[in-house]
Design a protein around this motif. Structure first.
Motif, PDB file in Angstrom:
ATOM      1  N   PRO A 157       0.831  -1.127   0.114  1.00  0.00           N
ATOM      2  CA  PRO A 157      -0.113   0.136   0.199  1.00  0.00           C
ATOM      3  C   PRO A 157       0.934   1.246   0.165  1.00  0.00           C
ATOM      4  O   PRO A 157       2.236   1.401   0.211  1.00  0.00           O
ATOM      5  N   ASP A 174     -17.150   6.233  -5.331  1.00  0.00           N
ATOM      6  CA  ASP A 174     -16.273   4.721  -5.207  1.00  0.00           C
ATOM      7  C   ASP A 174     -14.918   4.817  -5.408  1.00  0.00           C
ATOM      8  O   ASP A 174     -14.427   5.254  -6.646  1.00  0.00           O
ATOM      9  N   ASP A 216     -10.763   3.980  -4.664  1.00  0.00           N
ATOM     10  CA  ASP A 216      -9.691   3.228  -4.115  1.00  0.00           C
ATOM     11  C   ASP A 216      -8.571   4.077  -3.427  1.00  0.00           C
ATOM     12  O   ASP A 216      -8.124   4.645  -4.429  1.00  0.00           O
ATOM     13  N   ARG A 275      -6.014   2.963  -1.878  1.00  0.00           N
ATOM     14  CA  ARG A 275      -4.564   2.055  -1.765  1.00  0.00           C
ATOM     15  C   ARG A 275      -3.421   3.055  -1.670  1.00  0.00           C
ATOM     16  O   ARG A 275      -2.565   2.872  -0.585  1.00  0.00           O
ATOM     17  N   SER A 329      -4.110   6.034   1.715  1.00  0.00           N
ATOM     18  CA  SER A 329      -4.959   5.186   2.808  1.00  0.00           C
ATOM     19  C   SER A 329      -5.040   6.455   4.125  1.00  0.00           C
ATOM     20  O   SER A 329      -6.142   6.180   4.648  1.00  0.00           O
ATOM     21  N   THR A 350      -8.359   8.343   4.665  1.00  0.00           N
ATOM     22  CA  THR A 350      -9.679   7.563   4.802  1.00  0.00           C
ATOM     23  C   THR A 350     -10.564   8.158   5.944  1.00  0.00           C
ATOM     24  O   THR A 350     -11.923   8.341   5.618  1.00  0.00           O
ATOM     25  N   HIS A 392     -18.302   3.882  -1.545  1.00  0.00           N
ATOM     26  CA  HIS A 392     -17.423   2.733  -0.939  1.00  0.00           C
ATOM     27  C   HIS A 392     -16.181   3.141  -1.137  1.00  0.00           C
ATOM     28  O   HIS A 392     -15.727   3.932  -2.207  1.00  0.00           O
ATOM     29  N   ILE A 393     -15.485   2.922  -0.053  1.00  0.00           N
ATOM     30  CA  ILE A 393     -14.292   3.005  -0.060  1.00  0.00           C
ATOM     31  C   ILE A 393     -13.327   1.538   0.056  1.00  0.00           C
ATOM     32  O   ILE A 393     -13.630   0.870   0.677  1.00  0.00           O
ATOM     33  N   ARG A 394     -12.456   1.617  -0.912  1.00  0.00           N
ATOM     34  CA  ARG A 394     -11.756   0.289  -1.210  1.00  0.00           C
ATOM     35  C   ARG A 394     -10.279   0.410  -1.063  1.00  0.00           C
ATOM     36  O   ARG A 394      -9.597   1.507  -0.902  1.00  0.00           O
ATOM     37  N   GLY A 395      -9.565  -0.852  -0.880  1.00  0.00           N
ATOM     38  CA  GLY A 395      -8.010  -0.896  -0.974  1.00  0.00           C
ATOM     39  C   GLY A 395      -7.308  -0.431   0.248  1.00  0.00           C
ATOM     40  O   GLY A 395      -6.122  -0.058   0.129  1.00  0.00           O
ATOM     41  N   ASP A 415     -11.631  -4.993   2.551  1.00  0.00           N
ATOM     42  CA  ASP A 415     -10.859  -4.034   2.373  1.00  0.00           C
ATOM     43  C   ASP A 415     -10.912  -2.539   2.244  1.00  0.00           C
ATOM     44  O   ASP A 415     -10.559  -1.669   1.768  1.00  0.00           O
ATOM     45  N   GLY A 416     -12.352  -2.335   3.130  1.00  0.00           N
ATOM     46  CA  GLY A 416     -12.668  -0.991   3.268  1.00  0.00           C
ATOM     47  C   GLY A 416     -14.041  -0.850   3.968  1.00  0.00           C
ATOM     48  O   GLY A 416     -14.439  -1.586   4.847  1.00  0.00           O
TER      49      GLY A 416
END
Length: 429
Positions: free
Chosen positions: A198, A306, A308, A310, A313, A316, A331-334, A365-366
């Motif tokens: 990451p 939406d 990512d 990564r 981070s 976040t 949506h929060i990813r990674g 992952d989120g």
């Protein structure tokens, strides 16, 4: 070494759209890398406009424990590295990831034992990857040591060589080894074996700063970094503003329909906080940079996203706070790895946003964030400065939010509460 609890802090409401210019202090990531490299270099150097906060004070004190002379005057620090690092001391890492990860490889170059301790909350943070790597490099670390506190015994001629790690939980493991790699007798051939690392921009920052000091780094092969042994040249540097610490201030414009400018925003940078340009645009704000800085102008809507995160981070918590005010599900990813940051940030955000009335669920992952009408509550910060930033941000538009520990912002911005209130006051004039 736990921090002293502080009184609750009523998060101030914004009486009008936020309109302000906010100068944020220097980058923690760049400051602590610059300090490490200055300590490892072969001559004195100067750091200007470095961040003066708990994390960077801990770093300076850690380096002093190892024999580095640091002279501070106003916005300028003079760093004089020792001929040989000093063993025998105890280093306090606080809750600073850059101290607990970046300093042990330096201490491994000292001829003897160095002890590491920290805030009790730091004892749960992953350290086994780094400690195993230092064993492989030639340092002596007790077999049972896998987290803080621990002791290691180093040697000035630490071999280094080919080292394989799984850095999927933190890019800091890669940066920590790269920063000291040129001082290892055989240099460093670092290989990552695992899921994606990451926060790639932080590794890019480390590599760029090494090259600026004449260190040869070959990163042409994915998941491999080869650092040639040799001297690290002393370089005088000016530290950039901390772009991640600018996040709550710029987000304040987005959620209140106001305008906030952060001066001296670099045109090009390795800081992950620069992702704010795209992130806030995705939420519906107007974002522009010129010679005056970066300006964010809020509009009449906050769109669901939406994302990512990564590579960024650390943003976040603020992003999740904005998403809780948006016009649909986000949506929060990674960002699975932030479960091992200052606190489990995914669990903390789920708990605190739910307590305000949002509906938040964790994914592998989120987070998935369903906005609902929010109401006041006590916002727990978990001794985490980024959680405090998120709570203060929501407090601009949600009545009766109180933070249980605004003091934890001293980790990277001791003046946060004052800057926040000044921003609000400027908007009311």
């Amino acid at each position: 070494m736990s921090a002293t609890p502080t009184a609750t802090w009523p998060a101030p409401l914004a009486p009008a759209p936020i309109r302000a210019t906010v100068s944020v202090p220097g980058s923690k990531s760049e400051t602590n890398r610059a300090l490490i490299l200055a300590a490892l270099s072969d001559g004195p150097s100067t750091i200007r406009y470095g961040l003066d906060a708990r994390d960077t004070r801990l770093m300076r004190d850690a380096l002093r424990t190892l024999g580095v002379k640091i002279t501070e005057s106003a916005d300028e620090w003079r760093i004089e590295p020792p001929a040989t690092f000093t063993a025998g001391g105890t280093i306090d890492c606080g809750l600073a990831g850059t101290v607990m990860r970046f300093v042990p490889p330096v201490a491994a170059l000292a001829p003897g034992e160095v002890a590491f301790d920290a805030d009790e909350q730091a004892y749960r943070r992953p350290m086994d990857v780094l400690l195993n790597a230092l064993r492989d490099c030639g340092a002596t670390v007790p077999d049972e040591a896998s987290t803080l506190p621990f002791r290691l015994t180093g040697r000035p001629d630490l071999p280094g060589g080919v080292i394989t790690v799984d850095a999927s939980t933190s890019s800091q493991f890669v940066s920590a080894l790269l920063l000291a790699g040129a001082r290892f007798a055989q240099g460093l051939d670092l290989r990552h074996d695992g899921k994606d690392v990451p926060s790639q921009p932080h590794i890019d920052m480390t590599v760029a700063m090494l090259r600026d000091r004449g260190v040869a780094v070959d990163d042409s092969e994915p998941a491999r970094w080869v650092v040639s042994p040799g001297p690290i040249a002393p370089v005088d540097v000016d530290i950039e503003p901390d772009l991640s610490n600018a996040a709550p201030f710029l987000a304040a414009a987005a959620i209140t329909g106001g305008t906030v400018t952060v001066p001296n925003w670099p045109e090009q940078t390795h800081q992950p906080g620069d992702h704010l340009r795209e992130i806030l645009t995705r939420f519906g704000a107007a974002v522009g940079r010129n010679d005056s800085g970066l300006t964010v102008i809020g509009t009449d809507q906050l769109h669901a996203v939406d994302l990512d995160l990564r590579e960024a981070s650390e943003l976040t918590p603020v992003v999740a706070a904005i998403a809780a005010l948006a016009d649909g599900t986000s949506h929060i990813r990674g960002v699975a790895h932030i479960r091992g940051h200052e606190t489990d940030r995914l669990a903390a955000l789920e708990t605190e946003l739910d307590a305000l009335g949002a509906h938040v669920s964790q994914t592998d992952d989120g987070l998935t964030i369903h906005p609902k009408l929010l109401g006041g509550a006590l916002w727990h910060c978990y001794a985490d400065h980024r959680m405090a930033h998120a709570g203060a941000l929501l407090g601009l538009v949600v009545n009766d939010i109180e933070l249980d520990d605004i003091g934890c912002t001293a980790k990277t911005m001791p003046e946060f509460a004052e800057l926040w209130q000044t921003m609000i006051n400027d908007s009311a004039d």
